[in-house]
Structures are given as structure tokens and as C-alpha cells.
Enzyme design. Sequence first.
Site, PDB file in Angstrom:
ATOM      1  N   LYS A   1       0.843  -1.209   0.000  1.00 37.48           N
ATOM      2  CA  LYS A   1       0.000   0.000   0.000  1.00 37.48           C
ATOM      3  C   LYS A   1       0.875   1.255   0.000  1.00 37.48           C
ATOM      4  CE  LYS A   1      -3.772   0.321   2.792  1.00 37.48           C
ATOM      5  NZ  LYS A   1      -5.020   0.800   2.198  1.00 37.48           N
TER       6      LYS A   1
ATOM      7  N   ARG B   1      -3.208   3.007   8.836  1.00 37.35           N
ATOM      8  CA  ARG B   1      -3.583   1.717   8.226  1.00 37.35           C
ATOM      9  C   ARG B   1      -2.364   0.824   8.065  1.00 37.35           C
ATOM     10  NH1 ARG B   1      -8.521   2.924   4.913  1.00 37.35           N
ATOM     11  NH2 ARG B   1      -8.573   5.174   4.788  1.00 37.35           N
TER      12      ARG B   1
ATOM     13  N   GLY C   1      -7.900  -7.655   5.132  1.00 34.09           N
ATOM     14  CA  GLY C   1      -8.707  -7.715   6.351  1.00 34.09           C
ATOM     15  C   GLY C   1      -8.047  -8.398   7.538  1.00 34.09           C
TER      16      GLY C   1
ATOM     17  N   MET D   1      -5.297  -7.354   9.248  1.00 39.56           N
ATOM     18  CA  MET D   1      -4.705  -6.456  10.258  1.00 39.56           C
ATOM     19  C   MET D   1      -5.642  -5.269  10.507  1.00 39.56           C
ATOM     20  SD  MET D   1      -0.673  -6.688   9.407  1.00 39.56           S
ATOM     21  CE  MET D   1      -0.802  -6.522   7.660  1.00 39.56           C
TER      22      MET D   1
ATOM     23  N   ARG E   1      -3.433  -1.283  -6.398  1.00 38.58           N
ATOM     24  CA  ARG E   1      -2.577  -2.476  -6.323  1.00 38.58           C
ATOM     25  C   ARG E   1      -2.973  -3.401  -7.462  1.00 38.58           C
ATOM     26  NH1 ARG E   1      -5.456  -4.832  -0.891  1.00 38.58           N
ATOM     27  NH2 ARG E   1      -7.521  -4.917  -1.789  1.00 38.58           N
TER      28      ARG E   1
ATOM     29  N   HIS F   1      -3.382 -43.406  -1.888  1.00 38.45           N
ATOM     30  CA  HIS F   1      -4.045 -44.074  -2.993  1.00 38.45           C
ATOM     31  C   HIS F   1      -5.154 -43.215  -3.590  1.00 38.45           C
ATOM     32  CE1 HIS F   1      -7.329 -46.717  -4.445  1.00 38.45           C
ATOM     33  NE2 HIS F   1      -6.314 -47.262  -5.112  1.00 38.45           N
TER      34      HIS F   1
ATOM     35  N   ARG G   1       2.109 -46.890 -14.697  1.00 39.27           N
ATOM     36  CA  ARG G   1       2.188 -47.770 -13.526  1.00 39.27           C
ATOM     37  C   ARG G   1       1.402 -49.031 -13.884  1.00 39.27           C
ATOM     38  NH1 ARG G   1       1.312 -42.618 -10.550  1.00 39.27           N
ATOM     39  NH2 ARG G   1       2.766 -42.455  -8.810  1.00 39.27           N
TER      40      ARG G   1
ATOM     41  N   ARG H   1       6.646 -48.897 -16.333  1.00 35.97           N
ATOM     42  CA  ARG H   1       7.319 -49.289 -15.102  1.00 35.97           C
ATOM     43  C   ARG H   1       6.911 -50.708 -14.751  1.00 35.97           C
ATOM     44  NH1 ARG H   1       6.137 -46.512  -9.495  1.00 35.97           N
ATOM     45  NH2 ARG H   1       4.185 -47.652  -9.728  1.00 35.97           N
TER      46      ARG H   1
ATOM     47  N   GLU I   1      14.462 -43.635  -6.424  1.00 35.12           N
ATOM     48  CA  GLU I   1      13.475 -43.305  -5.392  1.00 35.12           C
ATOM     49  C   GLU I   1      13.907 -43.787  -4.013  1.00 35.12           C
ATOM     50  OE1 GLU I   1       9.669 -44.994  -6.464  1.00 35.12           O
ATOM     51  OE2 GLU I   1      10.581 -46.783  -7.291  1.00 35.12           O
TER      52      GLU I   1
ATOM     53  N   SER J   1      14.468 -41.810 -13.720  1.00 37.08           N
ATOM     54  CA  SER J   1      13.288 -40.991 -13.460  1.00 37.08           C
ATOM     55  C   SER J   1      13.157 -40.897 -11.943  1.00 37.08           C
ATOM     56  CB  SER J   1      12.053 -41.641 -14.076  1.00 37.08           C
ATOM     57  OG  SER J   1      10.927 -40.845 -13.787  1.00 37.08           O
TER      58      SER J   1
ATOM     59  N   GLY K   1      11.587 -40.781  -8.655  1.00 40.04           N
ATOM     60  CA  GLY K   1      10.302 -41.130  -8.024  1.00 40.04           C
ATOM     61  C   GLY K   1      10.263 -40.398  -6.691  1.00 40.04           C
ATOM     62  N   THR K   2       9.879 -39.152  -6.757  1.00 40.69           N
ATOM     63  CA  THR K   2      10.022 -38.307  -5.561  1.00 40.69           C
ATOM     64  C   THR K   2       8.974 -38.582  -4.485  1.00 40.69           C
ATOM     65  OG1 THR K   2       8.934 -36.627  -6.905  1.00 40.69           O
ATOM     66  CG2 THR K   2      11.307 -36.404  -6.593  1.00 40.69           C
ATOM     67  N   ASN K   3       7.970 -39.397  -4.800  1.00 44.97           N
ATOM     68  CA  ASN K   3       7.036 -39.779  -3.723  1.00 44.97           C
ATOM     69  C   ASN K   3       7.776 -40.671  -2.733  1.00 44.97           C
ATOM     70  OD1 ASN K   3       5.082 -38.536  -5.275  1.00 44.97           O
ATOM     71  ND2 ASN K   3       4.368 -40.443  -6.208  1.00 44.97           N
ATOM     72  N   ASP K   4       8.391 -41.725  -3.271  1.00 40.13           N
ATOM     73  CA  ASP K   4       9.129 -42.620  -2.379  1.00 40.13           C
ATOM     74  C   ASP K   4      10.416 -41.967  -1.885  1.00 40.13           C
ATOM     75  OD1 ASP K   4       7.747 -45.082  -1.866  1.00 40.13           O
ATOM     76  OD2 ASP K   4       7.794 -45.404  -4.033  1.00 40.13           O
TER      77      ASP K   4
ATOM     78  N   CYS L   1       8.890 -38.329 -12.040  1.00 40.49           N
ATOM     79  CA  CYS L   1       7.530 -38.833 -12.229  1.00 40.49           C
ATOM     80  C   CYS L   1       6.763 -38.919 -10.921  1.00 40.49           C
ATOM     81  CB  CYS L   1       7.532 -40.177 -12.946  1.00 40.49           C
ATOM     82  SG  CYS L   1       8.387 -41.450 -12.021  1.00 40.49           S
TER      83      CYS L   1
ATOM     84  N   TYR M   1      12.847 -33.857 -18.641  1.00 40.98           N
ATOM     85  CA  TYR M   1      11.388 -33.742 -18.681  1.00 40.98           C
ATOM     86  C   TYR M   1      10.783 -33.866 -17.287  1.00 40.98           C
ATOM     87  CZ  TYR M   1      11.168 -38.835 -18.143  1.00 40.98           C
ATOM     88  OH  TYR M   1      11.299 -40.108 -17.657  1.00 40.98           O
TER      89      TYR M   1
END
Length: 906
Positions: free
Chosen positions: A26, A96, A105, A107, A363, A481, A587, A646, A774, A793, A795-798, A860, A880
Site C-alpha cells: 500500500k 492503516r 482484512g 490487520m 494495487r 491411494h 504404472r 514401469r 526413489e 526418473s 520417483g520423488t514420492n518414495d 515422475c 522432462y
Amino acid sequence: MTQYIYSFGGGKAEGNASQKNLLGGKGANLAEMAILGLPVPAGFTISTDCCNDYFRAGGKLPEQLYCELDKAMSKIEQFMGKKFGDPKNPLLVSSRSGARSSMPGMMETVLNVGLCPATIAGLIKQTGNPWFVYDAYRRLIMMYSDVVMEKAEGLEPKDGMGIRLHLEMMLNDLKNDRGYSTDTEITAEEMSVLCDKFKRKIAQHLGVEFPDDPREQLLGSIGAVFKSWNGKRAVSYRRIEHIPDTWGTAVNVQSMVFGNMGENSATGVAFTRDPSTGVNTFYGEWLPNAQGEDVVAGIRTPNPLNNDTKSDHNRHLPSLEEAMPQIYGELARIRTILEHHYKDMQDIEFTIEQGTLYMLQCRVGKRTGTAALNMAMDMVEEGLIDEPTMVNRLHPNQLDEMLHPIVDPEAAKEAKVLVQGLPAGPGGACGQIVFTSDDAVYWKRKGKSVILVRDETNPEDIEGMRAAKGILTARGGMTSHAALVARGWGKCCIVGAGALKIKSNLKELHAGGKIYREGDFLTLNGTTGIAYEGKLKMKDATANPKFRQFMAIADKYRTMKVRTNAETPKDAAQALEFGAEGIGLFRTEHMFYGADSEKPLFLLRKVILSKTPHEREIALNELYPFIKKEMQGTLEIMDGKPVTFRLLDPPLHEFVPHLRENQEELSRELGIDIEEIEKRSKALEETNPMMGHRGVRLGITFPEITKMQFKAIFEASAELIKLGKSPLPEIMVPVTCNEKELIFTKRLCVEVYEDVLKRHGVDSIAHQFGTMIEIPRAALMSHKMAEHAEFFSFGTNDLTQMTFGFSRDDIGSFMNDYIDNAILDADPFATLDQEAVGSLIEISVKKGRETRPDIKLGICGEHGGDPQSIEFCHKVGLTYVSCSPYRVPVARLAAAQAAIKYIKPS
Ligand code: PEP
Ligand code: MG
């Protein structure tokens, strides 16, 4: 010495728009508007540095501020020709908040500071309007006692009965006694008496006198605005929006202008373009004879700004264009100046005081996804912005809106929130509650829309999940899942809503002290994770004709490819439609979840429960045609584009039959009794299945299962080649931790490959052999893994699960506590933890490339569809990203934005 105060007014300012960190959004924009020569009431901004120093000193304003304050106040006095606290010609100011990024809203604000018995007479003389002056005093007393004397002092009112409520009750009592329906019927005399009563009530309730000294009011209001940075609302908002506590807020002290000084006064808000459609029309609302808070309070229906903003709601009210054409003309001129200056749509607040227009705020305006896309493209055509700026104007997540029906935001405002969980699947869904998969299917057949409510889901629920409009679970995280499956289908889904108590046997859902039964309506907003009671209106987000055009421009800047995670020809076709350039993760076990999966699922169970090699061989032969069919269909659809298959990676317990009828059928088929089925099922149970007999380990114990999959991949490809097609299969081995697993599996692959070539009479089938990374060990040993893998690849979940040691299926129960206590900034299963998981990826990329410089690198895990994580993937040089079909456009845009951000100067 640091400067705490930055003045603005009279066409000049000490700050400017680039100083948002120091002056807040502001303050920076008020300075910029003053420089542009727009009519901004004179004022000054106290910096966020001062806010931080205030807290460091234990809630004390720094000494240096007092001297700067005097100087800055006298500047305002000069500009405005009035004096603060002067009995004859008093200046009033507002105080203000204004943080670096807007916290609407959250503060506090104090208006009319400087009004007191000593200055009242002077103001009455200035305005000739005693009623107005006493009303302004009443407002100051109410706001000040609430914000400065109660909230800032940390006083917790009993039973929520704060001072403000007490005073409001007194105001209402007065109106009731006199039979008035509006404030304006109260006489000036009555208002003045009420103000005195207010002050007595404050002294009695809070034990402190209301300060009738202008300077004390000013200092009190500045401190209270600083303190409101740490108020409850502000702190929770920061947690949700990931705003650091260290930013602090600025305070804007500005000369008061009044929109409630009679019929030639007014107040309003406007957008320089329509924020919901993006159309290039001036859009806004105003109220004659009112203060800003009246527009927001929604007590009166605001008038339309002009013809373009007339609706059935407000058509009967005169527009500003009609009522004050000259002022409207001036405002329209300011609109153009602001758009040309900021080169973006602005949200503005203005006040008209006795025929003079003042700008109180500008703004960058918030907008819907559709509006963002439309106006960005228009602005390129108008020559206002260039293409890279256009690509950056749309947050990738806003694309979601264009691909799914959404909950109407207006309807959501009025609705009762049932529960908040994790936003696992996009869009909105509305339907009747059912508690079992069978009921979901049954109700759907009867033509009903249903929401499937479960503690958690497993593959046996899949038909019900398909049939449901939306899914709500009490347990599970972003990669559980239910979340994976729902996102893959683009289905609305909320998981991990821990506050739900589900009593499936009674068909009851307990939430917020109420009981909901089968058939009751619920509405889910899968984009925010909020579930509402009842049937909310949905908005149809039909495809925007400009969407493709926009994406094509974004693609020009992108350097990473975008693939999809899909395992059926139908999903693959959907992903292609959204612009996928290949499949990064098929999968194999997911084909046992989808529609028509009953038979193959039965056969997979037969494989799993077979005991002897002979039993297993029979089951595998029966299963083979189903697997080959899905693989072939997918390769055919993706003709000429890579498809990463896979190898089977089911934690086996997920596929063990629990229903009696399934067990009976298997026992008949395998020729063994049901007790034996139960015994074999029990034997498959693992204490820690996520780290159990899954992934590559399965194929090491049962090479025949792996070989069956190789056969399916190569035979499907050979047949397609003979039909003149160009299949490009990639074989990916999951859950590996050392290179010997790869050597073992590759040997099986070569064996089957050569056999298929011979039998089919084809010379070769283009394919690649690679692995998922992974497990942290695999990341650290990537130089060795790369000797046998042509691609990795991530496997960033595991990888996240194993790096943190957080179970991906159970984090729903504690993740909120981590976020609330600021132990983690974000759920690491949704947004990649760049510090540690990211380091493992960087190490792996480096080591992999040392061994094999042209190694192909992708991701992936679910992070492949998250914009922040995609930027990281670009930075570390992945080839990728791969994500679920409905995230493909999001990933394309995020990848383009990352490329633009890191463009090397030529
Ligand atoms: C992963 O672990 O990131 C992955 C993509 O595999 P899945 O989610 O199937 O375990
Ligand atoms: Mg995995």
C-alpha cells in the site's frame, strides 16, 4: 542512520513502487501514485524495518521515530493547510496497515485520529455539519477502543463480548428507544451524548480512560497496527499463504478525506478491467455519502460505476458516470494512466469529498484464471506487455479452473464449512453422501451424483471412486491411494480430513458437532481442500478459446519436455489432448484399478496367491493378454512418442482380496479351499509394506512375473511395427537400491527381447532400459546405476518418504501440526523439499552424467505437476517432468515460466 518514515503528497514522494519490502504494497503504491501526480491525500509510511525494531524492543516505538514523526506530520500539515490537534483548523489522519503482499482484512485500521473535544468545534466550523463530526467521533471511539485499547493490549473478552460489541449494542439501544431505523436519523445532539456514554463505558469496562489527546491517539494507533501483525487472524493467514513472520507490516498515516460529507461525497472501489472475465471495461462500485468501510460491510447495495457494470442487482441505482460525470471522467483518465504505468490490471479505492476526487489505494488486482489469461493476451495485442510477461501473468494453478467445473466462489462465501482436508484432486463436486464403493455404483446407476466418503480408499473401492463425483477421506496424504487415483482421473478429491468421524456401519458422518447421513448433500472444493454442507452452485468452466493460443506461446519458451503419468489408452488420449509429449510413468499395476478391471484384477490375485511355479505360470499366461492389450493400446495412441512402462510395483497386500465373495471365487479357480486362501493372504501381510516385497524385489523372487511384462511390451511393439507404427517403449525398474538389481533385470530383458525378435521376424525394436531413483542409496550410487540405466526418473514420492522417514500414506494425521507450528513450510509430498530431497536429486544428476553424459533425466513423482518443484527441475537440468493428465497444462506453463526466469542474457 536508518530512515523510518517516507513522506508523500503534493506530486512528490520519498519512496516508490519498487520499495514494497520496505514500505509494504500500500505504502509503495501511494508513493508511486503521488509521483504520477494523482490526487493522493498527503501522508507518510512508517517502514517495515520500524515494525521489526518495534518488536525487537519488546513492543516499544524506537526513540528516533518520534523526531521523524514530528517532521512528517508537519509536512502533511503544510500540504493540507490544516494542523493536527488545532482547535480551529484541525487535521485528522488515518492509520492503516500495509504488508509486503496484501493480507486482506487480517490487520487493523484506525480512522479519524486527532478528533477530540478540543478539535470538535473546529471541525464543525470547517464542515458546517455537527452530525457528521459527532458520527466521526463515535466511529473513532469504537475503532480505537477495540483495536488499540483491547486487541493490542492482548485482552481476551469474556464470551466474545469485546468492547466494540458493547458499544454497538448501546448504539442499537438508542435507535430502538427512539424508533430510528438508520444512523442518520440520530440527531447531532443525541450522537454527542452517545459519545460521552461510550467513553464512560470504556473506562468502566477496560479500566482506562479513552485518550482525548491527538498525539496519544496517533502513537497508540501506530503501535496497534504494528501489533496487529501478530494478531491471531494475521498469523493464521501467514501460515496458509506461507508468508514469513519476519516481513512485518508498514503503517500508513494519511490525511483523512471523507466520502460521507453529503450527497456530493462518495466512496468506491474499481478494477481497471473486469476481474472475472478479463474484458477491457472499467468495472466498479460506489456509494454516495458513505465511508469505505460501508462498501465492504455490505449493508447497502453499492451503485454501479458505469453502464458496463450495471446488473439486475443494481440497475435501479444511478451510476457514477450518470451522477457525477465530471468526476467519473477524471477517474477514467486515472484508470488509463495507472494501466499504462503499471502495465497490469489495478484494483483501486477512491473517495470523493465534496466534489473532489482522491485516490486511496492501487494495487495489482486479483482475478480469476480465465480473466488472467484473457487480459494478458489482450495486453500483448495492445502493445502494453511482451510475450514473456504475458506467460508470467497466469499462475499455473489457475489453469486448473479452466479444465474443471468449480465451486461458485459467491456460493462458497455463504456456505457452512464442514471440514478442511488436503486438496488432492482439482475442481469442485457436489453430490449425496455414500459410504461404500458398492453404494456409489448403485446410486450412480440410479442417476444420482454421489460423494464417496471413506476413512481411506484401497483398490477394492475403485469402481465406487469412478462412479463418484468426488471423494472425501479422513486419512491419507497428497500421495495416498485416493489422491493419486483421483488426480490421475482429474477427479475432485479431498484427503486427510482428520476432523471427520466416519461410522460406516451406521452410515453416518460426524463433523462439527453434526451428524450427516447417507443421501445428505455435500459439496467439495478439491482445489482448496474445503468440504461444505449442502448443495452449492457450480460454475461451468467451459474451454476458453484463447487457451490453446496462450499455451502455444508459452511452449515457445519452454526447454523441458512435459510427459504424463497414465496407464490406459483413455488417459493417454486425454493427456495428449492437453499437450503431453510422451508417457513418463505407466504404472502397470494401475490398470487393475480402472473401469473393466474386474477380470485382470482377479487374475493378478491369482498370480499373487499362487504357490507353485506351475500355478503361477498358468495365472501369468491368463493375465498376459490383458496387460499386453493395455500396453499396446497406449503405445498405439502415443505413436512416435516415448512410453515409460514401469515394471509391476504393487505392495502386494493392496491386491489381496478381503471380500468373502472374491475369496470364494479364487478358491474355486485355484482349486483350494478358502482357509488356504486366507492362509496365503495372511502370509503376504507385511509389517511395513512400503519397504517390503515390492518393485524390483518382486522380480528377483519371481523372474517369471518380470519376463511376462517384457514379453507384453516387446510383443505389443513388434506387432505395431509390423503395422507401420513407431512404438517407443522405455522400460523402467522401480525401487532399486543397487546396480546389481539392474544387471539381474536387464539379463531377463535381453533374453525376452531376442526371443520376441526371432519369433516376430523384426530386426529391432527401439527401446531404452532405465530405472527410477526413489531410494536415497540409489541417488548416492548414481554413477554405478548409470552404467546400466540409459535413463533415470526421480520417483520423488518414495524418495521423499524415505528421506524424511514420513509414511506417505499416514502423514495426514500429523502434517497440519508441522505446518501450524512452522516446523515445515509446506507438505513435502506436495512441494519438493529442495534442501534435502533436492540435494539427493542434484547429486544423482551429477553422478549419473559423469558416467553417462547423455543420460535422460526425468521426474515422475507427484512433484512433477507442482509449479515450484518444476522450477527446481528446470534449474537442475532435467530433460522432462511427468505428471497426471490434468496437470499437463500446469506443468507446461510452469516449465515455460522457469525457462523465462533463468534465461541467459544473450
Ligand atoms: C514415486 O515413488 O515417486 C513414484 C512415482 O512411484 P509410486 O508413487 O508409484 O510409488
Ligand atoms: Mg515409487
